[in-house]
Design an enzyme around this catalytic site. Structure first.
Site, mmCIF file in Angstrom:
data_model
loop_
_atom_site.group_PDB
_atom_site.id
_atom_site.type_symbol
_atom_site.label_atom_id
_atom_site.label_comp_id
_atom_site.label_asym_id
_atom_site.label_seq_id
_atom_site.Cartn_x
_atom_site.Cartn_y
_atom_site.Cartn_z
ATOM 1 C CG LEU A 75 10.267 14.097 2.126
ATOM 2 C CD1 LEU A 75 10.445 13.162 3.327
ATOM 3 C CD2 LEU A 75 9.136 15.093 2.421
ATOM 4 C CG ASN A 76 8.832 16.318 -3.887
ATOM 5 O OD1 ASN A 76 9.959 15.955 -4.092
ATOM 6 N ND2 ASN A 76 7.923 16.310 -4.823
ATOM 7 C CG ASP A 77 4.703 14.770 -4.276
ATOM 8 O OD1 ASP A 77 5.064 15.854 -3.832
ATOM 9 O OD2 ASP A 77 4.299 14.619 -5.443
ATOM 10 C CD GLN A 84 8.684 12.120 -6.587
ATOM 11 O OE1 GLN A 84 9.086 12.902 -7.414
ATOM 12 N NE2 GLN A 84 8.706 10.807 -6.794
ATOM 13 C CE1 TYR A 125 10.016 14.713 -11.597
ATOM 14 C CE2 TYR A 125 8.043 15.522 -12.675
ATOM 15 C CZ TYR A 125 9.350 15.710 -12.264
ATOM 16 O OH TYR A 125 9.966 16.910 -12.537
ATOM 17 C CB SER A 126 4.224 11.487 -7.402
ATOM 18 O OG SER A 126 4.970 12.228 -6.489
ATOM 19 N NE ARG A 157 3.209 16.783 -12.264
ATOM 20 C CZ ARG A 157 3.252 17.794 -13.096
ATOM 21 N NH1 ARG A 157 3.523 17.596 -14.372
ATOM 22 N NH2 ARG A 157 2.994 19.034 -12.684
ATOM 23 C CG ASP A 158 1.602 13.125 -9.762
ATOM 24 O OD1 ASP A 158 2.781 12.848 -10.055
ATOM 25 O OD2 ASP A 158 1.213 14.289 -9.545
ATOM 26 C CD GLU A 211 1.765 19.157 -9.211
ATOM 27 O OE1 GLU A 211 1.892 19.700 -8.105
ATOM 28 O OE2 GLU A 211 2.727 18.933 -9.973
HETATM 29 C C1 FRU Z 1 3.862 17.315 -6.606
HETATM 30 C C2 FRU Z 1 4.710 16.948 -7.814
HETATM 31 C C3 FRU Z 1 4.088 15.797 -8.611
HETATM 32 C C4 FRU Z 1 5.272 15.205 -9.299
HETATM 33 C C5 FRU Z 1 6.327 15.320 -8.227
HETATM 34 C C6 FRU Z 1 7.728 15.513 -8.731
HETATM 35 O O1 FRU Z 1 4.597 17.923 -5.600
HETATM 36 O O2 FRU Z 1 4.921 18.076 -8.651
HETATM 37 O O3 FRU Z 1 3.051 16.198 -9.492
HETATM 38 O O4 FRU Z 1 5.073 13.878 -9.680
HETATM 39 O O5 FRU Z 1 5.965 16.433 -7.434
HETATM 40 O O6 FRU Z 1 8.623 15.502 -7.653
#
Ligand code: FRU
Length: 473
Positions: free
Chosen positions: A40-42, A58, A101-102, A169-170, A223
């Site tokens: 898991l991330n963001d 994510q 992505y995010s 991004r994001d 980010e």
């Molecule tokens: C931040 C990031 C975002 C990107 C996502 C990809 O942790 O690098 O900038 O969209 O993770 O998983």
């Protein structure tokens, strides 16, 4: 639905069913969002829709060390008990084939719109900074809040300012009066982190209007930007990469900071004066949203990209890694952005154990420790090897692992805090979040205690406190 979408869905559901059979419980938190298996991330797409809370994140279902990114989906009525709803977005178009992505959610006109970055990495001799990468802005909508359809490509790198690298991004989107706004994080060709501000009349056709940047470079990439009004302030939240450590500040690989902006949107400017949102080891890429009752809630990733040479997560042994933080209510007090645990947590606890000055025992695996009346010092030891300490004479709060295995490589973090009067520590199996002085300072970390309960030793002369627990009836 195209053949790729169908194949992904089949593979993911088979994989989730298989891994459920062998899933181990030992490090799984009770009221924090964690992946069933994988990485898991963001936090992404946070919103409340028809009363129900939605959180996406994510997600790499197949690789606990991280890999191709999907969006996992969870729902909740109280932001504490989350139901895993499966994978909502899969990389199945030419514009998002190397990762969904995010991004963020916009709730309007009986639907949720999700805006995200479609990541594409071309095959060839590229540096993937200046060339070889596409960062596409994409939108997809849902009326039932569960099934997202009609991915629309809204912008490509051609639509962003031309002095940027491929790293854009994001998207975080919001509506104010009759206009839509979007911020995106970017890296310029000169390696400066900036935020791009876009405007739109309909949420689909976007125009670039302003660049938010500090006078002095603060990292090479910003980010996950977020921009919102709170208690009379305009708050910018960013996660910069490439900021050098400065004494006790900026000790993690990457940072998450906020600052108050001058001026009115879109003509806002950044003064600098960045402040880290969290002083602990595990905090990155936070995102906020407004609840139907008007609270600004922020959730972060309780993890850190590229932390691996320094520290790791023992849950990898069980095939999964990382969690999200507790949802935190934001407010501005004394010119400081404060974060406090969501108010729903008060109703979660149903058993209380008071103490004065000292404590030694094993309250459970998940609990809240509340303390007030602190005067000269605090010394708290969790699970025999995670120390939380502060002495008025020194004026520094420290979160320190004296047991290396417990912290899976984490060492020490600290922050100057002259006076501490009260503190809340929220422990949930394998994470601890410390809220100091009404949320002015916060520290988050993962840890991996062995055994059935988490022992706690406290010495804090003059203090009163209690443990709050959740017991099933
Ligand atoms: C931040 C990031 C975002 C990107 C996502 C990809 O942790 O690098 O900038 O969209 O993770 O998983």
């Amino acid at each position: 639905m195209n053949a790729l979408t169908r194949t992904w869905e089949k593979l993911i559901s088979q994989h989730l069913q298989e891994s459920e059979k062998t899933a181990k419980k030992r490090w799984r938190p009770e009221f924090h969002i964690a992946p069933p298996v994988g990485w898991l991330n963001d936090p992404n797409g946070l919103c409340q829709y028809k009363g129900l809370y939605h959180a996406f994140y994510q997600y790499s279902p197949f690789e606990a060390e991280g890999g191709l990114k999907f969006w996992a989906h969870c729902t909740s009525e109280d932001m504490l008990q989350w139901k895993f709803e499966g994978v909502a977005l899969v990389p199945d178009e030419t514009f998002d084939c190397h990762g969904v992505y995010s991004g963020s959610a916009l709730v309007e006109n009986g639907q949720i719109s999700l805006y995200y970055t479609g990541n594409v990495k071309k095959t060839g001799e590229y540096d993937y900074i200046h060339t070889g990468r596409e960062s596409n802005t994409v939108c997809t909508t849902s009326k039932d809040g569960m099934h997202f359809e009609n991915k629309k490509l809204l912008m490509t790198n051609e639509d962003y300012p031309q002095d940027l690298t491929c790293h854009v991004r994001d998207p975080k989107v919001w509506k104010d009066k009759d206009r839509y706004y979007m911020v995106q994080g970017a890296r310029t060709s000169e390696d400066k982190g900036v935020v791009l501000l876009f405007e739109s009349e309909d949420g689909e056709t976007w125009k670039y209007v302003n660049r938010l940047e500090s006078e002095k470079t603060f990292g090479y990439m910003w980010e996950c930007p977020d921009l919102f009004r709170l208690d009379g302030y305009t708050v910018l939240s960013i996660s910069p990469q490439g900021v050098e450590a400065e004494g006790l500040k900026y000790n993690n690989v990457y940072q998450s900071v906020t600052t108050f902006l001058d001026g009115d949107i879109p003509e806002v400017t950044v003064k600098g004066n960045f402040r880290e949102l969290d002083g602990g080891f595990d905090y990155y890429a936070p995102q906020s949203f407004e609840t139907e009752d008007g609270r600004r809630i922020q959730i972060g990733w309780m993890g850190m990209p590229d932390a691996d040479p320094y520290y790791t997560n023992t849950s990898l042994e069980d095939g999964w890694q990382h969690i999200l933080t507790l949802p935190r209510e934001l407010s501005v007090r004394n010119g400081i952005l404060c974060q406090n645990p969501l108010k729903e947590l008060k109703n979660w606890w149903n058993f209380f154990m008071p103490f004065e000055n000292t404590y030694s025992g094993t309250p459970g695996k998940s609990f809240e420790l509340e303390m007030s009346g602190i005067s000269e010092q605090i010394h708290i030891v969790l699970a025999g090897g995670l120390e939380l300490s502060w002495k008025e004479a020194e004026g520094i709060f420290r979160m320190e692992f004296t047991d290396k295995a417990l912290g899976a490589g984490r060492t020490v973090r600290g922050r100057k805090i002259e006076n501490i009067t009260e503190l809340r520590v929220i422990v949930d199996v394998s994470c601890a979040e410390v809220f100091i002085n009404g949320g002015e300072d916060v520290f988050s970390t993962r840890f991996y205690p062995e055994g059935e309960g988490i022992s706690v030793e406290i010495e804090a002369p003059g203090s009163r406190g209690q443990f709050c627990l959740h017991r099933e009836n």
